[in-house]
Design an enzyme around this catalytic site. Structure first.
Site, PDB file in Angstrom:
ATOM      1  CD  GLU A   1     -35.399  21.173   3.202  1.00 25.00           C
ATOM      2  OE1 GLU A   1     -36.264  22.049   3.350  1.00 25.00           O
ATOM      3  OE2 GLU A   1     -34.380  21.236   2.363  1.00 25.00           O
ATOM      4  CG  ASP A   2     -38.445  24.898   3.249  1.00 28.99           C
ATOM      5  OD1 ASP A   2     -37.870  24.226   2.817  1.00 28.99           O
ATOM      6  OD2 ASP A   2     -38.136  26.188   2.852  1.00 28.99           O
TER       7      ASP A   2
ATOM      8  NE  ARG B   1     -35.983  33.336   5.174  1.00 22.93           N
ATOM      9  CZ  ARG B   1     -35.543  32.094   4.369  1.00 22.93           C
ATOM     10  NH1 ARG B   1     -36.264  31.054   4.355  1.00 22.93           N
ATOM     11  NH2 ARG B   1     -34.731  32.249   3.596  1.00 22.93           N
TER      12      ARG B   1
ATOM     13  CG  ASP C   1     -38.044  22.877  -6.736  1.00 23.49           C
ATOM     14  OD1 ASP C   1     -38.682  22.376  -7.652  1.00 23.49           O
ATOM     15  OD2 ASP C   1     -37.447  24.063  -7.031  1.00 23.49           O
TER      16      ASP C   1
ATOM     17  CG  PHE D   1     -41.003  31.005  -6.380  1.00 24.57           C
ATOM     18  CD1 PHE D   1     -40.001  30.049  -6.568  1.00 24.57           C
ATOM     19  CD2 PHE D   1     -41.043  31.824  -5.423  1.00 24.57           C
ATOM     20  CE1 PHE D   1     -38.867  30.398  -5.504  1.00 24.57           C
ATOM     21  CE2 PHE D   1     -40.301  32.197  -4.623  1.00 24.57           C
ATOM     22  CZ  PHE D   1     -38.977  31.117  -4.430  1.00 24.57           C
TER      23      PHE D   1
HETATM   24  P1  IMP Z   1     -34.266  21.363  -3.966  1.00 23.40           P
HETATM   25  O1  IMP Z   1     -34.580  21.808  -5.573  1.00 23.40           O
HETATM   26  O2  IMP Z   1     -35.258  20.227  -3.811  1.00 23.40           O
HETATM   27  O3  IMP Z   1     -32.966  21.060  -3.563  1.00 23.40           O
HETATM   28  O4  IMP Z   1     -34.692  22.648  -3.248  1.00 23.40           O
HETATM   29  C1  IMP Z   1     -33.768  23.461  -2.844  1.00 23.40           C
HETATM   30  C2  IMP Z   1     -34.349  24.459  -2.104  1.00 23.40           C
HETATM   31  O5  IMP Z   1     -35.028  25.361  -2.993  1.00 23.40           O
HETATM   32  C3  IMP Z   1     -35.578  24.173  -1.060  1.00 23.40           C
HETATM   33  O6  IMP Z   1     -34.980  23.761   0.059  1.00 23.40           O
HETATM   34  C4  IMP Z   1     -36.143  25.754  -0.757  1.00 23.40           C
HETATM   35  O7  IMP Z   1     -35.350  26.359   0.163  1.00 23.40           O
HETATM   36  C5  IMP Z   1     -35.863  26.289  -2.277  1.00 23.40           C
HETATM   37  N1  IMP Z   1     -36.970  26.185  -2.836  1.00 23.40           N
HETATM   38  C6  IMP Z   1     -37.687  25.484  -3.911  1.00 23.40           C
HETATM   39  N2  IMP Z   1     -38.819  25.707  -4.486  1.00 23.40           N
HETATM   40  C7  IMP Z   1     -39.119  26.840  -3.664  1.00 23.40           C
HETATM   41  C8  IMP Z   1     -40.325  27.783  -3.678  1.00 23.40           C
HETATM   42  O8  IMP Z   1     -41.323  27.753  -4.481  1.00 23.40           O
HETATM   43  N3  IMP Z   1     -40.184  28.934  -2.851  1.00 23.40           N
HETATM   44  C9  IMP Z   1     -39.291  29.123  -1.945  1.00 23.40           C
HETATM   45  N4  IMP Z   1     -38.111  28.577  -1.978  1.00 23.40           N
HETATM   46  C10 IMP Z   1     -38.192  27.240  -2.875  1.00 23.40           C
HETATM   47 MG    MG Z   2     -35.000  24.915   2.393  1.00 27.53          MG
END
Ligand code: IMP
Ligand code: MG
Length: 177
Positions: A102-103, A168, A106, A155
């Site tokens: 995963e990148d 990206r 969050d 962010f």
């Molecule tokens: P989750 O809240 O852990 O489910 O994250 C969901 C998705 O939100 C991640 O896989 C990212 O694609 C996107 N995301 C969350 N935080 C950021 C950020 O700071 N920058 C860009 N994408 C984000």
């Molecule tokens: Mg992602």
């Protein structure tokens, strides 16, 4: 360039390319040690993880497989925010050593909803490698095995991560000002 504008927002460099690549290399070393003699399957989650997955994979010195998947969340025609399906997962995970790439984690919601679907296929093991973790923001229970950087709840864009589709291609990771 130390600041960039993406859409309406201004960002400043948070992690340089050199710092990212050094950390990715260290993660690859650790994974190579942990999976010595095994042939793990890396499942990278599109779109955000493509750059991390590529650099991580290049630095491995074990045999390994790689595939990319996309997660989709639908309830009827409307996104529910809950991941219900993955696109592109053709491999049978039964008995495999799987590493999710995963990148960023969050809230943890995405992986929290998706992991049980993978577990259903009975992989031999299932671990998570994420480049970034906003640990302050993570409210869904999730065990992360390999974390590149624990970052503040702000962010970020670059190195695969986007702000509304853009950013990206940036080599560094930028934080919103
Ligand atoms: P989750 O809240 O852990 O489910 O994250 C969901 C998705 O939100 C991640 O896989 C990212 O694609 C996107 N995301 C969350 N935080 C950021 C950020 O700071 N920058 C860009 N994408 C984000
Ligand atoms: Mg992602």
């Amino acid at each position: 360039m130390s600041t960039v504008k993406v859409h309406d927002k201004q960002f400043e460099v948070y992690l340089s390319e050199a710092v990212i690549l050094e950390r990715v290399k260290a993660l690859a070393e650790q994974i190579s040690q942990d999976y010595a003699g095994k042939k793990p399957l890396f499942i990278a989650i599109l779109n955000g993880s493509f750059m991390f997955a590529s650099d991580l994979f290049k630095q491995l010195h074990i045999e390994a497989e790689l595939c990319f998947i996309k997660l989709a969340s639908y309830k009827g025609m409307k996104s529910s925010g809950n991941v219900v399906t993955s696109i592109g997962l053709e491999d049978d995970l039964f008995g495999k050593e799987v590493i999710i790439v995963e990148d960023i984690v969050d809230t943890g919601k995405t992986l929290h909803h998706f992991l049980p679907k993978l577990m259903h296929q009975q992989p031999k093991s299932l671990k998570i490698a994420t480049l970034l973790h906003k640990s302050e923001a993570t409210t869904y229970p999730l065990a992360l095995d390999y974390v590149g950087f624990d970052i503040p709840n702000k962010f970020v864009v670059g190195y695969g991560l986007d702000y509304d589709g853009l950013g990206r291609n940036l080599k560094e990771i930028y934080q919103v000002i």
